[in-house]
Design a protein around this motif. Structure first.
Motif, PDB file in Angstrom:
ATOM      1  N   VAL A 133       6.305   2.170   9.147  1.00  0.00           N
ATOM      2  CA  VAL A 133       6.189   1.903   7.716  1.00  0.00           C
ATOM      3  C   VAL A 133       7.503   1.364   7.169  1.00  0.00           C
ATOM      4  CG1 VAL A 133       4.438   3.688   7.466  1.00  0.00           C
ATOM      5  CG2 VAL A 133       6.817   4.238   6.952  1.00  0.00           C
ATOM      6  N   ASP A 134       7.444   0.818   5.963  1.00  0.00           N
ATOM      7  CA  ASP A 134       8.644   0.273   5.341  1.00  0.00           C
ATOM      8  C   ASP A 134       9.523   1.361   4.738  1.00  0.00           C
ATOM      9  OD1 ASP A 134       8.231  -2.579   5.780  1.00  0.00           O
ATOM     10  OD2 ASP A 134       6.480  -2.295   4.495  1.00  0.00           O
ATOM     11  N   LYS A 135       8.900   2.366   4.117  1.00  0.00           N
ATOM     12  CA  LYS A 135       9.660   3.505   3.623  1.00  0.00           C
ATOM     13  C   LYS A 135       8.722   4.696   3.475  1.00  0.00           C
ATOM     14  CE  LYS A 135       9.652   2.094  -1.249  1.00  0.00           C
ATOM     15  NZ  LYS A 135      10.477   1.838  -2.415  1.00  0.00           N
ATOM     16  N   TRP A 136       9.327   5.887   3.524  1.00  0.00           N
ATOM     17  CA  TRP A 136       8.547   7.111   3.397  1.00  0.00           C
ATOM     18  C   TRP A 136       9.432   8.208   2.850  1.00  0.00           C
ATOM     19  CZ3 TRP A 136       9.845  11.584   6.043  1.00  0.00           C
ATOM     20  CH2 TRP A 136      10.738  11.442   7.100  1.00  0.00           C
ATOM     21  N   GLY A 137       8.806   9.275   2.422  1.00  0.00           N
ATOM     22  CA  GLY A 137       9.567  10.390   1.898  1.00  0.00           C
ATOM     23  C   GLY A 137       8.705  11.627   1.745  1.00  0.00           C
ATOM     24  N   VAL A 138       9.334  12.696   1.292  1.00  0.00           N
ATOM     25  CA  VAL A 138       8.659  13.968   1.072  1.00  0.00           C
ATOM     26  C   VAL A 138       9.042  14.449  -0.317  1.00  0.00           C
ATOM     27  CG1 VAL A 138       8.389  16.346   1.869  1.00  0.00           C
ATOM     28  CG2 VAL A 138       8.812  14.533   3.527  1.00  0.00           C
ATOM     29  N   PHE A 141       4.060   7.354   2.222  1.00  0.00           N
ATOM     30  CA  PHE A 141       4.654   6.178   2.859  1.00  0.00           C
ATOM     31  C   PHE A 141       4.163   4.921   2.175  1.00  0.00           C
ATOM     32  CE2 PHE A 141       0.816   6.810   5.429  1.00  0.00           C
ATOM     33  CZ  PHE A 141       0.287   5.523   5.512  1.00  0.00           C
ATOM     34  N   GLU A 142       4.948   3.874   2.326  1.00  0.00           N
ATOM     35  CA  GLU A 142       4.598   2.573   1.759  1.00  0.00           C
ATOM     36  C   GLU A 142       4.749   1.498   2.819  1.00  0.00           C
ATOM     37  OE1 GLU A 142       7.125   2.028  -1.634  1.00  0.00           O
ATOM     38  OE2 GLU A 142       6.075   3.579  -2.800  1.00  0.00           O
ATOM     39  N   LEU A 160       0.838  -1.191   0.000  1.00  0.00           N
ATOM     40  CA  LEU A 160       0.000   0.000   0.000  1.00  0.00           C
ATOM     41  C   LEU A 160       0.875   1.243   0.000  1.00  0.00           C
ATOM     42  CD1 LEU A 160      -3.101   0.730   0.557  1.00  0.00           C
ATOM     43  CD2 LEU A 160      -2.359   1.047   2.909  1.00  0.00           C
ATOM     44  N   ARG A 161       0.461   2.249  -0.750  1.00  0.00           N
ATOM     45  CA  ARG A 161       1.138   3.549  -0.733  1.00  0.00           C
ATOM     46  C   ARG A 161       0.089   4.606  -0.404  1.00  0.00           C
ATOM     47  NH1 ARG A 161       5.828   6.196  -3.354  1.00  0.00           N
ATOM     48  NH2 ARG A 161       5.317   8.393  -3.676  1.00  0.00           N
ATOM     49  N   VAL A 162       0.428   5.492   0.518  1.00  0.00           N
ATOM     50  CA  VAL A 162      -0.456   6.576   0.925  1.00  0.00           C
ATOM     51  C   VAL A 162       0.290   7.888   0.724  1.00  0.00           C
ATOM     52  CG1 VAL A 162      -1.750   7.591   2.840  1.00  0.00           C
ATOM     53  CG2 VAL A 162      -1.635   5.103   2.602  1.00  0.00           C
ATOM     54  N   GLU A 163      -0.391   8.873   0.125  1.00  0.00           N
ATOM     55  CA  GLU A 163       0.193  10.189  -0.096  1.00  0.00           C
ATOM     56  C   GLU A 163      -0.734  11.250   0.494  1.00  0.00           C
ATOM     57  OE1 GLU A 163       0.800  10.739  -4.279  1.00  0.00           O
ATOM     58  OE2 GLU A 163       2.157   9.035  -4.434  1.00  0.00           O
ATOM     59  N   VAL A 164      -0.164  12.185   1.222  1.00  0.00           N
ATOM     60  CA  VAL A 164      -0.910  13.316   1.775  1.00  0.00           C
ATOM     61  C   VAL A 164      -0.251  14.584   1.260  1.00  0.00           C
ATOM     62  CG1 VAL A 164      -1.663  14.510   3.858  1.00  0.00           C
ATOM     63  CG2 VAL A 164      -1.524  12.007   3.840  1.00  0.00           C
ATOM     64  N   THR A 165      -1.033  15.416   0.583  1.00  0.00           N
ATOM     65  CA  THR A 165      -0.536  16.650  -0.012  1.00  0.00           C
ATOM     66  C   THR A 165      -1.204  17.841   0.659  1.00  0.00           C
ATOM     67  OG1 THR A 165      -0.206  15.535  -2.124  1.00  0.00           O
ATOM     68  CG2 THR A 165      -0.304  17.923  -2.176  1.00  0.00           C
ATOM     69  N   GLY A 213       5.210  13.206  14.520  1.00  0.00           N
ATOM     70  CA  GLY A 213       4.607  12.585  13.345  1.00  0.00           C
ATOM     71  C   GLY A 213       5.571  11.800  12.482  1.00  0.00           C
ATOM     72  N   LEU A 214       6.666  12.404  12.091  1.00  0.00           N
ATOM     73  CA  LEU A 214       7.610  11.705  11.222  1.00  0.00           C
ATOM     74  C   LEU A 214       8.339  10.585  11.954  1.00  0.00           C
ATOM     75  CD1 LEU A 214       9.061  14.644   9.106  1.00  0.00           C
ATOM     76  CD2 LEU A 214       7.267  13.009   8.498  1.00  0.00           C
ATOM     77  N   ALA A 215       8.581  10.744  13.241  1.00  0.00           N
ATOM     78  CA  ALA A 215       9.208   9.669  14.019  1.00  0.00           C
ATOM     79  C   ALA A 215       8.270   8.462  14.112  1.00  0.00           C
ATOM     80  CB  ALA A 215       9.575  10.165  15.416  1.00  0.00           C
ATOM     81  N   LEU A 216       6.992   8.723  14.327  1.00  0.00           N
ATOM     82  CA  LEU A 216       6.008   7.624  14.363  1.00  0.00           C
ATOM     83  C   LEU A 216       5.901   6.955  12.998  1.00  0.00           C
ATOM     84  CD1 LEU A 216       3.201   9.291  16.472  1.00  0.00           C
ATOM     85  CD2 LEU A 216       4.590   7.327  17.144  1.00  0.00           C
TER      86      LEU A 216
END
Length: 72
Positions: free
Chosen positions: A51-56, A68-69, A17-22, A43-46
């Motif tokens: 999650v397996d990976k995340w980014g901005v 995040f994925e 699953l991939r989730v994006e918040v803009t 938030g980013l620490a949690l």
């Protein structure tokens, strides 16, 4: 001050699953160590912990997309 509008995209893939918040906030979010009595800043620490990976990603104009994925 940014408005309270944001976009949410949820993509289901065979591998997870991939989730994006803009949003339209100015400046990129920064991971930091929040103190025990602080009401924000975790938030980013949690996200990193669960999650397996995340980014901005930046976008044209103000705002960014945090994604995040998680694997299946």
């Amino acid at each position: 001050m940014p408005d309270r509008h944001c976009g949410l995209l949820i993509l289901r893939h065979p591998v997870g699953l991939r989730v994006e918040v803009t949003d339209r906030a100015r400046g990129l979010p920064l991971a930091r160590n929040a103190g025990a009595d602080e009401e924000s800043g975790r938030g980013l620490a949690l996200l990193d912990a669960v999650v397996d990976k995340w980014g901005v990603e930046t976008r044209p104009g103000p705002g960014e997309t945090v994604w995040f994925e998680v694997a299946r």
